[in-house]
Design an enzyme around this catalytic site. Sequence first.
Site, PDB file in Angstrom:
ATOM      1  N   TYR A 104      11.923  42.249  40.392  1.00 43.78           N
ATOM      2  CA  TYR A 104      11.444  41.590  39.306  1.00 43.78           C
ATOM      3  C   TYR A 104      11.032  42.613  38.090  1.00 43.78           C
ATOM      4  O   TYR A 104      11.503  42.725  36.932  1.00 43.78           O
ATOM      5  CB  TYR A 104      10.377  40.472  39.476  1.00 43.78           C
ATOM      6  CG  TYR A 104       9.996  39.809  38.122  1.00 43.78           C
ATOM      7  CD1 TYR A 104      10.646  38.740  37.624  1.00 43.78           C
ATOM      8  CD2 TYR A 104       8.841  40.268  37.496  1.00 43.78           C
ATOM      9  CE1 TYR A 104      10.179  37.815  36.343  1.00 43.78           C
ATOM     10  CE2 TYR A 104       8.124  39.290  36.546  1.00 43.78           C
ATOM     11  CZ  TYR A 104       8.852  38.469  35.948  1.00 43.78           C
ATOM     12  OH  TYR A 104       8.403  37.779  34.817  1.00 43.78           O
TER      13      TYR A 104
ATOM     14  N   THR B  44      11.277  24.732  29.037  1.00 47.13           N
ATOM     15  CA  THR B  44      10.827  23.398  29.654  1.00 47.13           C
ATOM     16  C   THR B  44       9.635  23.521  30.592  1.00 47.13           C
ATOM     17  O   THR B  44       8.959  22.387  30.944  1.00 47.13           O
ATOM     18  CB  THR B  44      12.159  23.205  30.618  1.00 47.13           C
ATOM     19  OG1 THR B  44      12.362  23.978  31.721  1.00 47.13           O
ATOM     20  CG2 THR B  44      13.244  22.872  29.968  1.00 47.13           C
TER      21      THR B  44
ATOM     22  N   GLY C 190       5.731  26.198  31.178  1.00 48.35           N
ATOM     23  CA  GLY C 190       5.039  27.525  31.090  1.00 48.35           C
ATOM     24  C   GLY C 190       5.025  27.994  29.968  1.00 48.35           C
ATOM     25  O   GLY C 190       4.769  27.471  28.742  1.00 48.35           O
TER      26      GLY C 190
ATOM     27  N   GLY D  17      14.452  29.313  28.560  1.00 46.56           N
ATOM     28  CA  GLY D  17      13.183  28.728  29.176  1.00 46.56           C
ATOM     29  C   GLY D  17      12.053  27.844  28.663  1.00 46.56           C
ATOM     30  O   GLY D  17      11.138  28.258  28.706  1.00 46.56           O
TER      31      GLY D  17
ATOM     32  N   GLY E 202       7.124  29.420  27.878  1.00 49.96           N
ATOM     33  CA  GLY E 202       8.256  29.119  26.919  1.00 49.96           C
ATOM     34  C   GLY E 202       8.149  27.694  26.343  1.00 49.96           C
ATOM     35  O   GLY E 202       8.222  27.318  25.131  1.00 49.96           O
TER      36      GLY E 202
END
Length: 479
Positions: free
Chosen positions: A367, A214, A216, A212, A218
């Site tokens: 989640y 790409t 936020g 992840g 990450g």
Amino acid sequence: MNTASATTVTPAGLLTMNHLLEEYITVKRPIADCFAYLRDFSTIEQWDPSVLSARKLTPGPVRPGSEYQLELKLIASQHLAMHYTQIAIDEQKSLVLQGYGDNFSALDTISFRALDADTTEIHYRAELAFTGLVSPLFGLLKPAFNRIGDQAARGLKRALEIPATPERLLKDTISDRLLIPAVINFGRRGYAQQARKSHSNRMDGKVIAITGPTAGLGLSAACELARLGATLILIGRDHERLRQARMQIMDFSGCAEDKLDCYEADLALLENTAKVAREIRGAYPSIDVLINNAGALFNEREETKEGFEFSLAVNFLSPMLLTKALRPNLNANGRVVNVVSGGLYTQGIKLDDMQYRQAPFNGSKAYARAKRALLTASQHSANGIMVHNMHPGWAATPGLAKSLPSFNQSLAKHLRDSRMGADTMIWLASATELEDYKDTHLWFDRRIHTDTVLPGTASSEKDAEALCQWCDDTLAKYL
């Protein structure tokens, strides 16, 4: 601290104030580490309390001519914008920068001297000039700027020193148990209260795999880890977004292109996760850190083509599979960092309904359950490797805006930015004070926190073992 001031009065009764600040600090760090940390002047936001934000405007490696934009909080909560230009770089000797704001300029010189192989003296000199000030303000401003200089020096010393191994604090346990005080700190307020925000531990020669990367959290983590010198394995599902992220990381960190290796995989599919793990294992025989950052919240219940509820697959099964598959390549002191969520405080594991088929589906609960399962399973299956779980607090990310738009909008001014949310993730990957730390905990803002508060959310030893067995049986066909 050395200070000096001079003034020139205009016919209108205004004056130009010239003020010199000089600070000396000594730190137990090699000169190369100190110089590398301060070379990029945007790290000033990590150690100078008067700097609200700092960013490098010039893409690529830092060089003479590199430009920076700073926002300062100086006096009476007034914010000032400053534009800095890197004037000179003398390797491991000095850095010179010129800054300008409205009626305000600064010439900063940072000099370095090795006292021995592991000790460095740093001399910070700032020549400040203010114009258009009313004469009576002169006496009031001097102590304020002296105090700012002193705080900056102490902040820099703290940023470069290696702290003691962290321990669980009683005040954090009490705050967690009361819940409300803990939740209040999930936003910007909690990050602002951190005593130490620096990332100064070099990672040259280290290999880090991160999912992840790409957008936020990450992307922010990848940018900072690349600036620290790490080689990054970027795992994402979209070729174009990986390409764009790679460019952003290079622009931010100044790292070389060969320091970033991209792998495409849809981590909602376990076969794809297993496949990319095999590719990485073949290319990288030794991995220092695996960061399981990729995650997603789905508002409607859907199943992947492999038959798994999406939230379960992305947030639990995939990171567990990637960890198991890459474990043979983790070096002896390798680390696994799992990004979970503060939402797990509201949910326990549901062994009788892992796929969320029995109850009316709730995306936020699904989640949180998946993140609870990841926390529980990783705590009970570490088996000698260093596994850390962290939650980022409430951070304004593209994922949050998409999945919880009302929450994102109502708390917008209180949310952390991605850099703040990623802080503990970066620290867990790079902190030398954690080199021999084998216990698995939940971390938040670089401190150990209680992971279970509400009734019905705790997992017994028997339940944890059953969860791990269910996970092992489910993943066996993909390993």
